[in-house]
Design a protein around this motif. Structure first.
Motif, PDB file in Angstrom:
ATOM      1  N   PHE A  17       0.823  -1.212   0.000  1.00  0.00           N
ATOM      2  CA  PHE A  17       0.000   0.000   0.000  1.00  0.00           C
ATOM      3  C   PHE A  17       0.858   1.264   0.000  1.00  0.00           C
ATOM      4  O   PHE A  17       0.540   2.232  -0.681  1.00  0.00           O
ATOM      5  N   GLU A  18       1.947   1.245   0.750  1.00  0.00           N
ATOM      6  CA  GLU A  18       2.844   2.409   0.783  1.00  0.00           C
ATOM      7  C   GLU A  18       3.469   2.658  -0.583  1.00  0.00           C
ATOM      8  O   GLU A  18       3.517   3.792  -1.061  1.00  0.00           O
ATOM      9  N   GLN A  19       3.939   1.596  -1.231  1.00  0.00           N
ATOM     10  CA  GLN A  19       4.569   1.745  -2.541  1.00  0.00           C
ATOM     11  C   GLN A  19       3.552   2.170  -3.599  1.00  0.00           C
ATOM     12  O   GLN A  19       3.846   2.998  -4.456  1.00  0.00           O
ATOM     13  N   GLU A  20       2.347   1.600  -3.546  1.00  0.00           N
ATOM     14  CA  GLU A  20       1.307   2.011  -4.493  1.00  0.00           C
ATOM     15  C   GLU A  20       0.990   3.496  -4.331  1.00  0.00           C
ATOM     16  O   GLU A  20       0.813   4.209  -5.326  1.00  0.00           O
ATOM     17  N   ALA A  21       0.924   3.958  -3.084  1.00  0.00           N
ATOM     18  CA  ALA A  21       0.638   5.376  -2.834  1.00  0.00           C
ATOM     19  C   ALA A  21       1.768   6.264  -3.362  1.00  0.00           C
ATOM     20  O   ALA A  21       1.510   7.315  -3.953  1.00  0.00           O
ATOM     21  N   LYS A  22       3.012   5.849  -3.164  1.00  0.00           N
ATOM     22  CA  LYS A  22       4.153   6.628  -3.667  1.00  0.00           C
ATOM     23  C   LYS A  22       4.115   6.723  -5.187  1.00  0.00           C
ATOM     24  O   LYS A  22       4.368   7.780  -5.759  1.00  0.00           O
ATOM     25  N   ILE A  23       3.822   5.615  -5.830  1.00  0.00           N
ATOM     26  CA  ILE A  23       3.762   5.602  -7.297  1.00  0.00           C
ATOM     27  C   ILE A  23       2.636   6.516  -7.780  1.00  0.00           C
ATOM     28  O   ILE A  23       2.814   7.303  -8.712  1.00  0.00           O
ATOM     29  N   ALA A  24       1.484   6.436  -7.130  1.00  0.00           N
ATOM     30  CA  ALA A  24       0.350   7.293  -7.514  1.00  0.00           C
ATOM     31  C   ALA A  24       0.698   8.764  -7.329  1.00  0.00           C
ATOM     32  O   ALA A  24       0.420   9.588  -8.215  1.00  0.00           O
ATOM     33  N   ARG A  25       1.326   9.114  -6.212  1.00  0.00           N
ATOM     34  CA  ARG A  25       1.693  10.516  -5.959  1.00  0.00           C
ATOM     35  C   ARG A  25       2.744  11.020  -6.942  1.00  0.00           C
ATOM     36  O   ARG A  25       2.773  12.192  -7.288  1.00  0.00           O
ATOM     37  N   SER A  26       3.615  10.124  -7.405  1.00  0.00           N
ATOM     38  CA  SER A  26       4.700  10.538  -8.299  1.00  0.00           C
ATOM     39  C   SER A  26       4.197  10.940  -9.678  1.00  0.00           C
ATOM     40  O   SER A  26       4.841  11.723 -10.372  1.00  0.00           O
ATOM     41  N   GLY A  27       3.070  10.371 -10.085  1.00  0.00           N
ATOM     42  CA  GLY A  27       2.556  10.649 -11.423  1.00  0.00           C
ATOM     43  C   GLY A  27       3.309   9.923 -12.526  1.00  0.00           C
ATOM     44  O   GLY A  27       3.078  10.169 -13.708  1.00  0.00           O
ATOM     45  N   LEU A  28       4.202   9.018 -12.167  1.00  0.00           N
ATOM     46  CA  LEU A  28       5.026   8.322 -13.160  1.00  0.00           C
ATOM     47  C   LEU A  28       4.462   6.978 -13.608  1.00  0.00           C
ATOM     48  O   LEU A  28       4.969   6.391 -14.556  1.00  0.00           O
ATOM     49  N   GLY A  29       3.440   6.499 -12.950  1.00  0.00           N
ATOM     50  CA  GLY A  29       2.919   5.165 -13.237  1.00  0.00           C
ATOM     51  C   GLY A  29       2.561   4.917 -14.683  1.00  0.00           C
ATOM     52  O   GLY A  29       2.747   3.811 -15.189  1.00  0.00           O
ATOM     53  N   ASP A  30       2.072   5.920 -15.375  1.00  0.00           N
ATOM     54  CA  ASP A  30       1.649   5.739 -16.767  1.00  0.00           C
ATOM     55  C   ASP A  30       2.808   5.480 -17.727  1.00  0.00           C
ATOM     56  O   ASP A  30       2.589   5.054 -18.860  1.00  0.00           O
ATOM     57  N   PHE A  31       4.026   5.731 -17.304  1.00  0.00           N
ATOM     58  CA  PHE A  31       5.184   5.484 -18.166  1.00  0.00           C
ATOM     59  C   PHE A  31       5.599   4.013 -18.175  1.00  0.00           C
ATOM     60  O   PHE A  31       6.425   3.611 -18.983  1.00  0.00           O
ATOM     61  N   PHE A  32       5.020   3.227 -17.286  1.00  0.00           N
ATOM     62  CA  PHE A  32       5.432   1.829 -17.127  1.00  0.00           C
ATOM     63  C   PHE A  32       4.344   0.888 -17.612  1.00  0.00           C
ATOM     64  O   PHE A  32       3.174   1.051 -17.289  1.00  0.00           O
ATOM     65  N   SER A  33       4.771  -0.122 -18.382  1.00  0.00           N
ATOM     66  CA  SER A  33       3.803  -1.111 -18.846  1.00  0.00           C
ATOM     67  C   SER A  33       3.440  -2.091 -17.741  1.00  0.00           C
ATOM     68  O   SER A  33       2.362  -2.689 -17.778  1.00  0.00           O
ATOM     69  N   HIS A  34       4.320  -2.259 -16.756  1.00  0.00           N
ATOM     70  CA  HIS A  34       4.072  -3.159 -15.630  1.00  0.00           C
ATOM     71  C   HIS A  34       4.692  -2.561 -14.378  1.00  0.00           C
ATOM     72  O   HIS A  34       5.753  -1.923 -14.450  1.00  0.00           O
ATOM     73  N   ILE A  35       4.046  -2.795 -13.260  1.00  0.00           N
ATOM     74  CA  ILE A  35       4.582  -2.377 -11.963  1.00  0.00           C
ATOM     75  C   ILE A  35       4.564  -3.593 -11.055  1.00  0.00           C
ATOM     76  O   ILE A  35       3.531  -4.267 -10.919  1.00  0.00           O
TER      77      ILE A  35
END
Length: 122
Positions: A17-35
């Motif tokens: 949950f912490e890592q998912e929140a960090k990724i969401a806050r970063s705004g970078l998630g859309d650049f990755f095909s997989h997380i």
């Protein structure tokens, strides 16, 4: 720039949950095909990930700032790695020089050096 020419995957370790929140806050998630969020970055964890996405280990390139968890486990499973040193290293991430002997990986000073390094692979 990297996402336009390569399939990118974000691999991080820690609390889901912490890592998912960090990724969401970063705004970078859309650049990755997989997380992928793992509890530990080990050769076995990376082997599982490359198998899941049908990537040959020799076609997998990890870019990270931790020799201990980003670079050496990937090299151990047959992948390639690019180390981007950070100005400080946590004590638990320190790798003695002797453990690096014979390990092949690339080093760039910042992420801005990665596109040129990748271009040199072709």
């Amino acid at each position: 720039e990297l996402a336009a020419a390569h399939r990118l995957m974000l691999i991080t370790k820690g609390d889901l949950f912490e890592q998912e929140a960090k990724i969401a806050r970063s705004g970078l998630g859309d650049f990755f095909s997989h997380i992928e969020i793992v509890s530990e970055k080990t050769p076995q964890a990376y082997e599982t990930i490359v198998a899941r996405y049908s990537v040959r280990p020799d076609q997998f390139l990890m870019i990270g700032n931790s020799l201990k968890s980003d670079i050496l486990p990937v090299v151990a499973m047959g992948g390639r790695a690019v180390h981007i040193p950070y100005v400080t290293t946590w004590l638990h991430e320190f790798v003695p020089e002797a453990e690096l002997a014979g390990k092949e990986f690339f080093t760039v000073e910042s992420i801005s050096g990665v596109p040129a390094l990748l271009a040199s692979f072709k």
